[in-house]
Design a protein around this motif. Structure first.
Motif, short mmCIF file in Angstrom:
data_model
loop_
_atom_site.label_atom_id
_atom_site.label_comp_id
_atom_site.label_asym_id
_atom_site.label_seq_id
_atom_site.Cartn_x
_atom_site.Cartn_y
_atom_site.Cartn_z
N PHE A 169 0.80 -1.22 0.00
CA PHE A 169 0.00 0.00 0.00
C PHE A 169 0.84 1.27 0.00
CE2 PHE A 169 -2.44 -3.38 2.00
CZ PHE A 169 -3.63 -3.35 1.28
N ASN A 170 2.17 1.12 -0.09
CA ASN A 170 3.07 2.28 -0.08
C ASN A 170 2.86 3.20 1.12
OD1 ASN A 170 4.45 1.73 -2.51
ND2 ASN A 170 2.61 2.38 -3.64
N ILE A 171 2.60 2.60 2.26
CA ILE A 171 2.45 3.38 3.49
C ILE A 171 3.84 3.78 3.99
CG2 ILE A 171 1.65 3.27 5.91
CD1 ILE A 171 -0.69 3.14 4.06
N PRO A 172 4.03 5.06 4.44
CA PRO A 172 5.35 5.46 4.96
C PRO A 172 5.76 4.59 6.15
CG PRO A 172 3.85 7.34 4.80
CD PRO A 172 3.04 6.13 4.50
N VAL A 173 7.05 4.50 6.39
CA VAL A 173 7.56 3.53 7.35
C VAL A 173 7.04 3.74 8.77
CG1 VAL A 173 9.71 4.85 7.59
CG2 VAL A 173 9.65 2.48 8.33
N VAL A 174 7.02 5.01 9.28
CA VAL A 174 6.57 5.22 10.66
C VAL A 174 5.10 4.84 10.83
CG1 VAL A 174 6.27 6.91 12.49
CG2 VAL A 174 8.30 7.01 11.07
N ALA A 175 4.26 5.22 9.85
CA ALA A 175 2.85 4.88 9.92
C ALA A 175 2.67 3.37 9.88
CB ALA A 175 2.09 5.53 8.75
N LEU A 360 -10.92 0.17 3.33
CA LEU A 360 -11.48 -1.18 3.35
C LEU A 360 -10.49 -2.25 2.90
CD1 LEU A 360 -14.09 -2.54 4.16
CD2 LEU A 360 -14.80 -2.48 1.76
N VAL A 361 -9.77 -1.96 1.82
CA VAL A 361 -8.81 -2.96 1.31
C VAL A 361 -7.70 -3.17 2.33
CG1 VAL A 361 -7.46 -3.65 -0.69
CG2 VAL A 361 -9.30 -1.98 -0.96
N MET A 362 -7.22 -2.03 2.92
CA MET A 362 -6.20 -2.15 3.95
C MET A 362 -6.74 -2.93 5.15
SD MET A 362 -3.96 1.31 4.27
CE MET A 362 -5.15 2.55 3.80
N ALA A 363 -8.02 -2.68 5.49
CA ALA A 363 -8.63 -3.37 6.63
C ALA A 363 -8.65 -4.87 6.39
CB ALA A 363 -10.04 -2.85 6.87
N ILE A 364 -9.01 -5.26 5.16
CA ILE A 364 -9.05 -6.70 4.86
C ILE A 364 -7.65 -7.30 5.03
CG2 ILE A 364 -9.37 -8.38 2.99
CD1 ILE A 364 -11.63 -6.48 1.96
N PHE A 365 -6.64 -6.57 4.56
CA PHE A 365 -5.27 -7.03 4.75
C PHE A 365 -4.92 -7.14 6.24
CE2 PHE A 365 -0.84 -5.75 5.60
CZ PHE A 365 -0.19 -6.85 5.07
#
Lengths: 482, 482
Positions: A169-175, A360-365
């Motif tokens: 999901f290309n989320i930044p590292v700290v997040a 939602l997609v992140m939640a499923i993951f």
């Protein structure tokens, strides 16, 4: 209710003293009404859940949702962004008890304060009771397995969650680290209650889950300290981590060692007392002192009361004390579970809000990692043949309020995006509500018949009489072992 | 702890969510510490009082004074004019738990709020238990005597007090009426607890005292309404008096009549429930509903829970319910008595303050009227030969918190002079603290031996086992009948 006088500048209709009296009685009325709502919800929910073969606590959680901020708005709390006008109980008080509209906000705030503390006392008493039902020797016997389960259960979801969020999901590292940290927690309250209701607390599996959940809590505060200092200062405060590790370990070890000494003192004191409450008052004083100490060293208060319960389980007064704790727990514990449900804002599942759709997609993951990560953890149990590894993994699933603490700290530092926040909340809600039915499913049915159960409950002396001499699920009613 | 965020404008050290979490856990820590102080005080005071042959509740009250605003300042409340810097627990939290000095006031206010409600729940549970120990038929059998005692006990002190203050001290008529009204109250909480501890609750004398104290409460709210409207508008609001009279009477009569119907429903519901708390949850729900109704019609909440206890005493579940209420009462009731003591400001007895010196002579007069007025009331009991009339009069002596409500309303209207206020407070303190030893004195000693008592308590099943089959003082521990 001095509070309203010093902190609010409403035009006071009467002079100070008269208003104080009126106000305090309004807070009492609001608390009484809220408790009535909580008790009705807990019984309706718990009984229905029990009828369909699921743990009663699931029904209490769902009933809490029904009466709470996502449902009837009978039981709402200010931190959900609700104000007093969103509380049906406040509206009801205005129509029936003549609550002054100017005083509503103060009464609402005070009522929420009181219910919050009552629910926290509820989970403290729950863990005290769980401690009384548990046995230090049994816990120590599976200590190594529990430690392994706890460590694997922290590392696996954390690594998979953080790496997955960054890669997929290309989320930044700290997040990503914050979200990963939220995946590590285990809600000891929900897990231990379900185990107790299923009559599995004293099984090998139950003891491993309980031990691992306790160690998880210690690991959790360390992960939290690491992650928080990382987000705030960009580096890890190693001194704090070492301090937490030492204080938490010495607390747990110290309470077991000192417990041996204290348990004799406790019995001696209780035997000397000749006025009412000769057993419960010393026991609860000890429990509250331990809860306070645990809170002071930044552990959770419930770990203190759990340790107190473990220590007092070693005394001769154990059976008598367990009997007396039952009605206290019966009255306080539902406040915790119903308010957990009531605080659950299902608005996060509303697809009309863009952040929710994105989340939602992140939640499923996250949910997949949350469940598979802990279930896989169960496989790490070694050295005990024929143990139910699946049940152990499932027992570690519920994230509960602990996951939300991570979210809170993460939100406050501003590193989490709205969709990621929504995804974490969805993960916490689902793991919390799925764990009770899943646990019911992975533990095979005991062999009670309903007829037996009814006879046992209503034989005149009531369910409490069953406490004596029953080594498994000593304190839970027979019906709940169904 | 949203409260602190919306009502206080302190510079917040962290962002919202993190502070909330920290704050709420500080309130919990403060409440836990306060409960530890309360429990230690109640046990030390209660046991010492019991050793010297006095009712334990006197020791709890005195221990409350020791830890409260007149003593160690461990347990102080904002309405006594104390602020957070006067609370040793707040200082302790700052040094041990790292409580932020900026957040102290908010935590102190929230803690006081929670303890106030807990103590009110304590006296509600006390009266529920007293109701369960009492019997409608026994109360009805002495109904006429109780009514006469209540009326005489209101009229006599009121007339003597008002007339005396006007004649001897040249007090203006409205102020004298307020002071006279404060003389009419009877603290049902203290009286019923002492009777229960002496094992005299179910004696004819105990039933008359209890019945008269209940009726006194009804008369009290009517006197209060009359006096308050007299002070505020210079005339009596007859409509309000009639409304109060009708609503209070219909509440008491209605709860007894409807109780017959409901007690069957209650048993049917309890029998259907199969999850934990199948008895206490319905019982406390009923008790809280009744307490709420009583509060709404401007009666005291405790009258509602007393009525609920009376109704449930008629059911088959009575014995089992009484057993389960014991530990709940043991944990909640001391909070009430210790905080009553802690709130007592003995500063009023300090002769260095001019108003106290001036008030002293009036106080001696008021105390004399307060005691003699109620003792003389006992003589009005007729139709029951060989009854202990002195004991009945003495049982009506404690004014407790009810007297302070009159004082509060009086102060707020500004009609009371400082010396008269001080005198009323002295009267309330002395009647409250004198009643337990006096009651002990007028009721002759039962014939228990200490050896018996110890065996009974520690025979393995504990004091609760004594509940079954004991008709007198069913719920009190045997030691307290000493």
């Amino acid at each position: 209710m001095q509070l309203s006088l010093t902190t609010f500048s409403f035009p006071l209709p009467l002079l100070a003293t008269a208003t104080e009296a009126a106000d305090s009685s309004m807070v009492l009325a609001a608390v009484l009404l809220s408790l009535v709502v909580i008790y009705l919800a807990s019984k309706v929910g718990g009984e229905l859940s029990n009828r369909i073969g699921l743990p009663p606590v699931l029904g209490e959680l769902v009933a809490g949702v029904v009466v709470g901020v996502s449902g009837l708005h009978l039981l709402v709390f200010p931190e959900g962004g609700a104000n007093s006008s969103g509380s049906l109980i406040m509206t009801f008080l205005q129509t029936t008890a003549g609550l002054n509209p100017d005083a509503v906000d103060a009464v609402f705030a005070a009522q929420s304060e009181v219910l919050t503390i009552l629910s926290e006392l509820g989970v403290i008493v729950l863990l005290f009771e769980i401690g009384l039902e548990s046995n230090i020797k049994d816990l120590m016997a599976v200590g190594i397995q529990a430690t392994v389960v706890a460590f694997v259960g922290v590392v696996l979801p954390f690594a998979a969650g953080t790496a997955g969020l960054m890669a997929l999901f290309n989320i930044p590292v700290v997040a990503a680290i914050f979200a990963g940290a939220a995946l590590t927690a285990t809600s000891i309250g929900i897990t231990s209650k379900v185990l107790s209701e299923l009559g599995r607390l004293n099984s090998k599996e139950g003891q491993i889950i309980l031990g691992a959940a306790v160690i998880d809590d210690v690991l959790g505060i360390i992960v939290l300290a690491v992650v928080a200092s990382l987000a705030k200062e960009g580096m890890v405060d190693l001194g704090k981590v070492v301090y937490l590790l030492i204080s938490a370990t010495s607390f747990l070890v110290g309470s077991i060692v000192l417990g041996k000494v204290f348990s004799n003192t406790f019995v001696a004191i209780a035997k000397k007392l000749k006025t009412r409450g000769e057993l419960v008052i010393p026991a609860f004083t000890f429990s509250y002192v331990m809860a306070y100490l645990a809170a002071v060293i930044q552990l959770e208060a419930i770990l203190g009361s759990f340790a107190a319960g473990l220590v007092l389980d070693e005394t001769d007064e154990r059976v008598q004390l367990q009997k007396q704790v039952i009605p206290v727990a019966d009255l306080l514990v539902p406040i915790f579970f119903v308010t957990v449900g009531a605080r659950t804002d299902l608005g996060v599942l509303n697809p009309a809000i863009p952040a929710n759709r994105e989340g939602l997609v992140m939640a499923i993951f996250l949910i997949t990692v949350a469940i598979l990560g802990k279930v896989a953890t169960g496989l790490s149990v070694f050295g005990i043949p024929q143990i139910n590894r699946l049940a152990i993994g499932v027992g570690m699933i519920p994230r509960g309020e602990v996951g939300l603490v991570f979210l809170g700290i993460g939100s406050s530092t501003g590193v989490l995006s709205k969709p990621l926040e929504a995804a974490i909340i969805m993960m916490v809600i689902l793991t919390t509500f799925l764990a009770p039915p899943l646990l019911r499913f992975v533990f095979p049915e005991p062999t009670h018949t309903t007829a037996d159960t009814e006879n046992l409950i209503f034989d005149g002396s009531g369910s409490n009489s069953l406490v004596i001499g029953s080594s498994d699920a000593k304190v839970s009613s027979p019906d709940e072992r169904e």
